[in-house]
Design an enzyme around this catalytic site. Structure first.
Site, PDB file in Angstrom:
ATOM      1  N   ASP A 230     -17.712 -28.903  12.579  1.00  0.00           N
ATOM      2  CA  ASP A 230     -19.091 -28.583  12.197  1.00  0.00           C
ATOM      3  C   ASP A 230     -19.488 -29.308  10.908  1.00  0.00           C
ATOM      4  O   ASP A 230     -18.638 -29.557  10.047  1.00  0.00           O
ATOM      5  CB  ASP A 230     -19.203 -27.055  12.009  1.00  0.00           C
ATOM      6  CG  ASP A 230     -20.645 -26.591  11.990  1.00  0.00           C
ATOM      7  OD1 ASP A 230     -21.549 -27.391  12.314  1.00  0.00           O
ATOM      8  OD2 ASP A 230     -20.870 -25.413  11.646  1.00  0.00           O
TER       9      ASP A 230
ATOM     10  N   HIS B 122     -22.761 -37.701  13.426  1.00  0.00           N
ATOM     11  CA  HIS B 122     -21.899 -37.623  14.624  1.00  0.00           C
ATOM     12  C   HIS B 122     -21.018 -38.867  14.724  1.00  0.00           C
ATOM     13  O   HIS B 122     -19.857 -38.791  15.103  1.00  0.00           O
ATOM     14  CB  HIS B 122     -22.751 -37.469  15.885  1.00  0.00           C
ATOM     15  CG  HIS B 122     -23.559 -36.197  15.906  1.00  0.00           C
ATOM     16  ND1 HIS B 122     -23.008 -34.980  15.589  1.00  0.00           N
ATOM     17  CD2 HIS B 122     -24.864 -35.951  16.210  1.00  0.00           C
ATOM     18  CE1 HIS B 122     -23.940 -34.030  15.693  1.00  0.00           C
ATOM     19  NE2 HIS B 122     -25.069 -34.601  16.059  1.00  0.00           N
TER      20      HIS B 122
ATOM     21  N   LEU C 120       1.296 -35.073  22.929  1.00  0.00           N
ATOM     22  CA  LEU C 120       0.161 -34.242  22.500  1.00  0.00           C
ATOM     23  C   LEU C 120      -0.893 -34.115  23.599  1.00  0.00           C
ATOM     24  O   LEU C 120      -1.282 -35.111  24.206  1.00  0.00           O
ATOM     25  CB  LEU C 120      -0.477 -34.889  21.254  1.00  0.00           C
ATOM     26  CG  LEU C 120      -1.823 -34.330  20.790  1.00  0.00           C
ATOM     27  CD1 LEU C 120      -1.666 -32.931  20.207  1.00  0.00           C
ATOM     28  CD2 LEU C 120      -2.445 -35.250  19.735  1.00  0.00           C
TER      29      LEU C 120
HETATM   30  C1  FPP Z   1     -21.604 -29.789  14.995  1.00  0.00           C
HETATM   31  O1  FPP Z   1     -22.178 -30.270  13.826  1.00  0.00           O
HETATM   32  C2  FPP Z   1     -21.089 -30.893  15.744  1.00  0.00           C
HETATM   33  C3  FPP Z   1     -21.387 -31.179  17.040  1.00  0.00           C
HETATM   34  C4  FPP Z   1     -22.248 -30.341  17.861  1.00  0.00           C
HETATM   35  C5  FPP Z   1     -20.854 -32.377  17.690  1.00  0.00           C
HETATM   36  C6  FPP Z   1     -19.439 -32.630  17.389  1.00  0.00           C
HETATM   37  C7  FPP Z   1     -19.049 -33.928  17.921  1.00  0.00           C
HETATM   38  C8  FPP Z   1     -18.270 -34.797  17.285  1.00  0.00           C
HETATM   39  C9  FPP Z   1     -17.688 -34.537  15.962  1.00  0.00           C
HETATM   40  C10 FPP Z   1     -17.873 -36.056  17.901  1.00  0.00           C
HETATM   41  C11 FPP Z   1     -17.101 -35.814  19.157  1.00  0.00           C
HETATM   42  C12 FPP Z   1     -16.307 -36.966  19.489  1.00  0.00           C
HETATM   43  C13 FPP Z   1     -15.789 -37.221  20.682  1.00  0.00           C
HETATM   44  C14 FPP Z   1     -14.888 -38.343  20.804  1.00  0.00           C
HETATM   45  C15 FPP Z   1     -16.083 -36.427  21.879  1.00  0.00           C
HETATM   46  P1  FPP Z   1     -23.746 -30.123  13.614  1.00  0.00           P
HETATM   47  O2  FPP Z   1     -24.402 -31.317  14.175  1.00  0.00           O
HETATM   48  O3  FPP Z   1     -24.208 -28.826  14.176  1.00  0.00           O
HETATM   49  O4  FPP Z   1     -23.835 -30.112  12.048  1.00  0.00           O
HETATM   50  P2  FPP Z   1     -24.861 -29.279  11.156  1.00  0.00           P
HETATM   51  O5  FPP Z   1     -24.544 -27.822  11.368  1.00  0.00           O
HETATM   52  O6  FPP Z   1     -24.545 -29.741   9.776  1.00  0.00           O
HETATM   53  O7  FPP Z   1     -26.236 -29.637  11.598  1.00  0.00           O
END
Ligand code: FPP
Length: 256
Positions: free
Chosen positions: A36, A53, A147
């Site tokens: 997050d 992201h 893994l």
């Molecule tokens: C939450 O942060 C994050 C997500 C919903 C997306 C997570 C995805 C990745 C980290 C990349 C995934 C990678 C692969 C290879 C599948 P947010 O956007 O809600 O953050 P915020 O709360 O600060 O707005």
């Protein structure tokens, strides 16, 4: 001239030995992470959310390498929830491209590290291009036994439990299952996580302290660890901090 070394009967443990023991003792088998803070990371830098992201993918690479090094058996990463479809369309489209981008670059390294890829969630409802890239990686890595890298993609725990209940009722109706035989073990087999051990450690980044519909059944006795670090800033050091704290925890599972 040859030097005869004294015969050491009960070799005293050196501080190095103790350090090594500390590092390998009580390592969690299964670590799950709610990644997050991507949006906030980008906002702090006056960048669009997708930049967060993009940087978040680098943290995925770091954490996979760290888990591999620490001999973790299962790493489950919450990459897209059933609620994330509420986000603006361009952000969803970007998130759906990330698995392909990640795998395109890192699949050779994952193969070399003997990593197996798997997903949990409603796979069928993902866009075709996402499914294709992920399915290719699942097939390619299915013979690996190192893994297990488990991506929660279009995953929601309530959705998972509902579909399990519906399938159980169908199986009872079709006499494939009897109500009397239904217990926690059999119920678990109807979940996306069938066959996986429950997470030992849950990490959530960005300072939020909630589960956000993640593994509600499976986290019943999991140790939680929260950090203010935003996911794009996550590093091997932060991961090791979480593991070290886990190593100090005493798990009693309701006993004494
Ligand atoms: C939450 O942060 C994050 C997500 C919903 C997306 C997570 C995805 C990745 C980290 C990349 C995934 C990678 C692969 C290879 C599948 P947010 O956007 O809600 O953050 P915020 O709360 O600060 O707005």
């Amino acid at each position: 001239m040859s030097i005869r070394l004294p015969f050491i009967k009960n070799k005293q443990k050196t501080s190095n030995d103790k350090q090594m023991e500390m590092e390998t003792e009580n390592i969690p088998n299964h670590v799950a992470i709610i990644m997050d803070g991507n949006g906030r990371w980008a906002k702090k830098r006056a960048l669009p959310r997708i930049a967060g992201h993009k940087e978040g993918v680098n943290s995925v690479v770091k954490v996979v390498r760290a888990a591999y090094k620490s001999n973790i058996k299962v790493l489950t990463l919450y990459a897209f929830s059933t609620e994330n479809w509420k986000r603006p369309k361009p952000e969803i489209e970007y998130l759906m491209k990330l698995p392909k981008e990640f795998l395109h670059i890192h699949l050779p390294e994952l193969m070399e590290k003997n990593v197996r890829i798997q997903t949990i969630g409603d796979f069928e409802s993902l866009p075709t291009h996402t499914k294709k890239a992920v399915q290719y990686a699942i097939d390619k890595t299915k013979g690996n036994d190192g893994l297990l890298l488990n991506f929660a993609l279009n995953y929601g725990s309530r959705d998972e439990i509902m579909q399990a209940i519906k399938q159980i009722m169908t199986d009872i109706d079709g006499s494939k299952l009897s109500i009397d035989s239904l217990d926690e073990q059999i119920f678990s087999k109807y979940l996306y996580t069938q066959g996986l051990s429950d997470p030992d450690l849950l990490i959530r980044t960005s300072g939020e302290q909630r589960l956000s519909n993640f593994l509600l059944w499976q986290l019943a006795y999991t140790e939680f660890w929260f950090t203010d670090v935003l996911w794009p800033d996550f590093s091997e050091e932060v991961f090791q901090e979480a593991i070290q704290e886990y190593q100090q925890r005493q798990r009693r599972y309701g006993g004494i």
